[in-house]
Design an enzyme around this catalytic site. Structure first.
Site, short mmCIF file in Angstrom:
data_model
loop_
_atom_site.label_atom_id
_atom_site.label_comp_id
_atom_site.label_asym_id
_atom_site.label_seq_id
_atom_site.Cartn_x
_atom_site.Cartn_y
_atom_site.Cartn_z
N ASP A 112 0.87 -1.18 0.00
CA ASP A 112 0.00 0.00 0.00
C ASP A 112 0.90 1.22 0.00
O ASP A 112 2.12 1.10 -0.04
CB ASP A 112 -0.91 0.01 1.25
CG ASP A 112 -2.18 0.84 1.02
OD1 ASP A 112 -2.04 1.97 0.51
OD2 ASP A 112 -3.28 0.36 1.32
N SER A 176 -2.01 18.53 -1.57
CA SER A 176 -0.91 18.17 -2.47
C SER A 176 0.35 17.82 -1.70
O SER A 176 1.06 16.87 -2.05
CB SER A 176 -0.58 19.32 -3.40
OG SER A 176 -1.66 19.65 -4.18
N THR A 334 14.42 18.39 -22.36
CA THR A 334 13.13 18.01 -22.96
C THR A 334 13.38 17.36 -24.32
O THR A 334 12.74 16.37 -24.67
CB THR A 334 12.21 19.24 -23.10
OG1 THR A 334 12.28 19.99 -21.91
CG2 THR A 334 10.78 18.82 -23.36
N ARG A 456 -5.61 38.00 -24.39
CA ARG A 456 -6.34 36.95 -23.68
C ARG A 456 -7.26 37.58 -22.64
O ARG A 456 -7.16 38.77 -22.34
CB ARG A 456 -5.37 35.98 -23.04
CG ARG A 456 -4.49 36.60 -21.99
CD ARG A 456 -3.38 35.69 -21.54
NE ARG A 456 -3.84 34.67 -20.61
CZ ARG A 456 -3.06 34.13 -19.64
NH1 ARG A 456 -1.80 34.50 -19.53
NH2 ARG A 456 -3.52 33.21 -18.83
#
Lengths: 555, 194
Positions: A112, A176, A334, A456
């Site tokens: 777990d 979190s 990346t 925006r």
């Protein structure tokens, strides 16, 4: 949704350890089982995805034509703000935590999560946090409307929703952080005794690094919103220029959190894609160790690039140059990742089941989002892109076709393991093509709108932007509808369907595929060595795990 | 096996404690950024706050370049005043004292006290700009309908980098009576530094 599994499956289950608690309250409210909590997280995330999606539909509806048609500008601003908050903190992050809960213990041979009761708590905070946040929609003055970035002084001018916003963010942060501590404790202490760090599947690695990011930056956000709260209600002047404060200070603190936050939302996605591509290319992941280092490098760089969100705020030339180059450097690790995924597929015997299709789309479309990111990293041209639809296009490419696509890919990939049934492949493929075509119709024209200067967060726009906005809205409605199909597919799969085998996918490697489908309530209850040959990187790095074992013995 | 389990529980608790400690440390770091930002701004002028109050020492030395100083004035939406500079720009020699005035008018039916906050752009020029006399040092009371000329005397340091040819001095007036006691105290403290 998983309630139905219990009813259907209890009769068929022959596992002695599979005693699930009876009754809704005991099974779901009081659960400490990592699989149940994972399910709760995923269902919650899916629900929030729909709520945030509905808000996006309102935004696209208003922007379908120039002029004000459907909603008041004030409500439009509430929609853009709440859409972002709900999608980031309610959909993407909980979905990743749900996947971590379900998969990490099964991937490392743990019975777990390390701290199961805290695990329950960190989930059950979330519904309360979002009830509080969403309740502001029905209050006088409405929901927060100053943008999800909560910049003062604008955010302070919006009435009393500030207090609700701040406490909701506090609760999400606590949730979190507890989730992150749990993930770290599980990975560090609960691995099967013969399973070394470099034997771990990449999903586990990316989550370990993400968890450290969460602990490092969520408290900083909590601090920043606390300062907002005291500026609003307790007469402090952190960001109040009249009182000697500086609103720009908030932007620095916020983006010190905000930039690592965007990697919190993409690193686990990298992990999911690194699980799926090798399975369907039937080849081990190319450059496993470089993937681990690239993930760590991205995490490190995320802390030292925050002011690239603030080029237009003004900073000395040296500062602009530093943040520009540091940001462009992120393209290197990346790029390593993209290269490795392509390298994994090179000469592989690929098949194109739905999870693989979503993963391939992820690689292509996330890279487009990455490229526009490199464009915005250039300080001189960023002044043109800043706060335009180019930015909106960029972060939706990396978050929708990036993070959300990875979550959907992961859901299709592991759904047979969770539910014990195969999803409908034909519907899955329809979902994929429908989503992928519509998502590009939705977000690609926004690049052009941004370059042409459309700002925006506005409900109305100049008529020369009409065509691209209409295109984008049509794409948006189609994409929204496609996700309703996704909910239907998941629901159907959970209810029944073709029985899944333990292995599920021909080329799948990893401990989660050694347990039956659906995964019994308790797996790996007997803590002990696991068969490393079942892991993708089990034998390759077995020397390292031997060293680990010796270390353990010395203790 | 039982031994193992207890060890793991001990380890888990250790991670939990370290995680909580780390989180609290980062909350502290978030708040530490406030004074840290002030220090960095003092050194670099990053936030456009002007240099410390200069004594009227005028250095008479040959300066081969001039700087254009532009003047700008705005009022916060809470303040029913109008504000504009008497001249919009001035050609100045670094190292010499100059004076100009802003014209403020109270357009409300009541008396209002305002306080101005100065700012210099580009930010890196702010540490080379200091004021020897300024209406922003004290609060200003304007009776209903009153118009007042407000003087500012300033000096641009001869050390100003050659590549800065234009700088803007901007004032924003805030309504002091709208500030609470705590905010006024914070403002007073901040103004001592200006």
């Amino acid at each position: 949704m998983s309630q139905d599994i219990t009813h259907d499956e209890v009769a068929h289950d022959h596992h002695d350890h599979d005693h699930k608690p009876k009754g809704f309250v005991k099974r779901w409210l009081m659960t400490t089982n990592h699989k149940d909590i994972g399910t709760l997280y995923l269902v919650f995330a899916l629900a929030m995805f729909m709520v945030g999606g509905a808000m996006a539909m309102i935004i696209r509806l208003e922007l379908f034509q120039p002029g004000l048609q459907f909603v008041e500008p004030a409500f439009f601003n509430q929609m853009t703000t709440m859409h972002a908050l709900v999608m980031i903190f309610g959909a993407v992050m909980p979905a990743f935590v749900g996947l971590a809960n379900w998969m990490i213990p099964m991937m490392i041979g743990a019975p777990d999560m390390a701290l199961p009761r805290m695990n329950n708590w960190s989930f059950w905070i979330l519904p309360f946090a979002f009830t509080m946040l969403l309740a502001t929609l029905f209050m006088p003055g409405g929901a927060p409307a100053g943008g999800w970035t909560m910049y003062p002084p604008l955010v302070l001018q919006g009435g009393h929703n500030v207090g609700f916003l701040v406490f909701a963010v506090h609760m999400m942060g606590i949730s979190s952080i507890m989730g992150a501590i749990n993930v770290i404790a599980t990975i560090m202490n609960m691995r099967a005794p013969n399973l070394g760090y470099l034997n771990m599947p990449l999903f586990v690695w990316t989550w370990l690094i993400t968890a450290f990011l969460l602990i490092a930056v969520m408290p900083v956000l909590a601090g920043a919103v606390t300062m907002i709260l005291t500026d609003r209600y307790f007469d402090t002047s952190f960001f109040n220029a009249a009182g000697g404060g500086d609103p720009v200070l908030f932007q620095h603190i916020f983006w010190f959190f905000g930039h690592p936050e965007v990697y919190i939302m993409i690193l686990p996605a990298f992990g999911i894609i690194s699980e799926i591509i090798p399975t369907f290319a039937r080849k081990p992941l190319f450059g496993y160790v470089s993937m681990v280092y690239a993930t760590a490098a991205i995490a490190f760089l995320s802390f030292i690039v925050w002011a690239h969100h603030m080029f237009s705020v003004g900073m000395p030339l040296g500062g602009s140059l530093y943040f520009m180059y540091a940001t462009m450097m992120i393209a290197v690790p990346t790029g390593v990742k993209i290269f490795n995924w392509v390298g994994t597929m090179w000469r592989g015997s690929m098949t194109f089941e739905t999870p693989m299709l979503f993963s391939l789309a992820f690689v292509v479309l996330f890279t487009i989002g990455g490229f526009s990111g490199v464009m915005m990293a250039l300080a001189p041209v960023d002044l043109q892109y800043h706060d335009t639809y180019f930015i909106v296009a960029h972060f939706h490419y990396v978050l929708v076709t990036g993070a959300v696509y990875a979550i959907i890919a992961g859901a299709y990939y592991w759904l047979p393991k969770w539910s014990g049934h195969m999803y409908n492949e034909r519907l899955g493929k329809i979902h994929f093509w429908w989503s992928t075509i519509s998502v590009n119709v939705l977000f690609f024209p926004q690049h052009f709108l941004g370059l042409a200067g459309m700002p925006r967060r506005i409900p109305d726009y100049s008529t020369q932007f009409a065509e691209f906005n209409m295109m984008s809205s049509i794409g948006g409605f189609a994409f929204g509808l496609a996700q309703v199909l996704f909910v239907y597919i998941v629901w159907k799969t959970v209810r029944g369907g073709e029985k899944a085998t333990a292995q599920v996918w021909e080329g799948a490697k990893g401990l989660e595929w050694t347990v039956p489908s659906p995964a019994p309530h308790h797996t790996f209850s007997e803590f002990g060595p696991v068969d490393l040959s079942k892991l993708a990187n089990g034998e390759k790095f077995s020397i390292l795990s031997d060293i680990d074992e010796k270390d353990d013995k010395q203790k | 096996m039982q031994q193992n389990k207890q060890n793991r529980q001990k380890d888990n608790r250790k991670v939990l404690k370290l995680g909580i400690a780390g989180s609290l440390l980062m909350v502290g770091f978030g708040f530490a950024l406030v004074p840290l930002y002030d220090i960095i701004c003092d050194i670099t002028g990053l936030n456009g706050k002007t240099g410390v109050l200069a004594t009227s020492e005028v250095k008479e030395q040959a300066i081969d370049h001039t700087v254009t100083v532009q003047f700008d004035g705005t009022v916060n939406s809470d303040l029913p005043w109008s504000l504009k500079p008497q001249v919009f720009s001035m050609e100045v020699v670094p190292g010499k004292l100059y004076s100009t005035e802003y014209i403020a008018k109270n357009i409300a039916q009541i008396d209002v006290t305002g306080q101005a906050v100065p700012s210099v752009a580009p930010n890196e020029a702010s540490i080379y700009f200091s004021k020897t006399e300024c209406f922003c040092f004290t609060e200003q009371l304007l009776t209903s309908g009153e118009e007042k000329n407000m003087p500012v005397t300033f000096i641009v340091s001869p050390d100003i980098p050659k590549d800065i040819n234009v700088l803007t001095l901007s004032y924003t007036f805030f309504n002091k009576s709208r500030l609470t006691a705590a905010q006024q105290a914070a403002a007073a403290e901040a103004h001592e530094k200006i």
